[in-house]
Design a protein around this motif. Sequence first.
Motif, PDB file in Angstrom:
ATOM      1  N   PRO A  15       3.908  -1.614  -4.865  1.00 47.14           N
ATOM      2  CA  PRO A  15       3.264  -0.464  -5.517  1.00 47.14           C
ATOM      3  C   PRO A  15       2.733   0.576  -4.524  1.00 47.14           C
ATOM      4  N   GLU A  16       2.934   1.818  -4.890  1.00 48.72           N
ATOM      5  CA  GLU A  16       2.393   2.976  -4.182  1.00 48.72           C
ATOM      6  C   GLU A  16       2.812   3.053  -2.722  1.00 48.72           C
ATOM      7  N   THR A  17       3.981   2.491  -2.424  1.00 44.62           N
ATOM      8  CA  THR A  17       4.519   2.565  -1.068  1.00 44.62           C
ATOM      9  C   THR A  17       5.373   3.811  -0.935  1.00 44.62           C
ATOM     10  N   LEU A 121      -6.009  -2.162  -5.784  1.00 49.84           N
ATOM     11  CA  LEU A 121      -4.557  -2.138  -5.959  1.00 49.84           C
ATOM     12  C   LEU A 121      -3.959  -3.518  -5.666  1.00 49.84           C
ATOM     13  N   ALA A 122      -4.425  -4.161  -4.607  1.00 44.30           N
ATOM     14  CA  ALA A 122      -3.946  -5.505  -4.276  1.00 44.30           C
ATOM     15  C   ALA A 122      -4.286  -6.495  -5.384  1.00 44.30           C
ATOM     16  N   ALA A 123      -5.485  -6.386  -5.930  1.00 42.43           N
ATOM     17  CA  ALA A 123      -5.897  -7.279  -7.018  1.00 42.43           C
ATOM     18  C   ALA A 123      -5.023  -7.065  -8.261  1.00 42.43           C
ATOM     19  N   ARG A 126      -1.748  -8.860  -7.649  1.00 40.75           N
ATOM     20  CA  ARG A 126      -1.938 -10.307  -7.769  1.00 40.75           C
ATOM     21  C   ARG A 126      -2.102 -10.717  -9.228  1.00 40.75           C
ATOM     22  N   ALA A 127      -2.817  -9.914  -9.996  1.00 45.03           N
ATOM     23  CA  ALA A 127      -3.036 -10.216 -11.412  1.00 45.03           C
ATOM     24  C   ALA A 127      -1.728 -10.207 -12.201  1.00 45.03           C
ATOM     25  N   GLN A 128      -0.785  -9.398 -11.756  1.00 43.74           N
ATOM     26  CA  GLN A 128       0.522  -9.356 -12.412  1.00 43.74           C
ATOM     27  C   GLN A 128       1.375 -10.558 -12.032  1.00 43.74           C
ATOM     28  N   GLY A 129       0.891 -11.345 -11.063  1.00 43.41           N
ATOM     29  CA  GLY A 129       1.644 -12.514 -10.622  1.00 43.41           C
ATOM     30  C   GLY A 129       2.813 -12.156  -9.744  1.00 43.41           C
ATOM     31  N   ALA A 130       2.796 -10.974  -9.204  1.00 43.74           N
ATOM     32  CA  ALA A 130       3.912 -10.497  -8.374  1.00 43.74           C
ATOM     33  C   ALA A 130       3.546 -10.626  -6.910  1.00 43.74           C
ATOM     34  N   GLU A 131       3.546 -11.844  -6.411  1.00 46.32           N
ATOM     35  CA  GLU A 131       3.215 -12.066  -5.005  1.00 46.32           C
ATOM     36  C   GLU A 131       4.286 -11.509  -4.074  1.00 46.32           C
TER      37      GLU A 131
END
Length: 135
Positions: A15-17, A121-123, A126-131
Amino acid sequence: MATWDDVRRIALALPETTERGTYDDLPAWRVRDKPFVWERPLRRPDLDALGDAAPTGPILGVRVPDLGAKEALLADDPEVFFTTPHFDGYPAVLVRLDRISVDELTELVTEAWYARAPKRLAAELRAQGAERPRR
């Protein structure tokens, strides 16, 4: 082994890269304008410091969470990870791109993104389960 296309694909899946060149117009990937991976060819002082041990081939600079993580990577696989005096005291490693697997690169780039991304943003990721980004 990994290529620049792999780096680009993995980084831009996070995200947001964004991809924006460095001051010397080499590719770098950033999250909210904080670089987390970048092309880092060896420069004259690096070559002088490394001597005959200086690798050839593509070199990726990667931000790590802290100096402990840096030391662990350097100790874990010195055939892939290395550093130069330029990076002393800085949480980053250099990676021989042609010696790292795509799976290991994915993990490394993702962890670099987490090290630089804002906490919220990192949280969210992680919450989406997309490690890890999809390959």
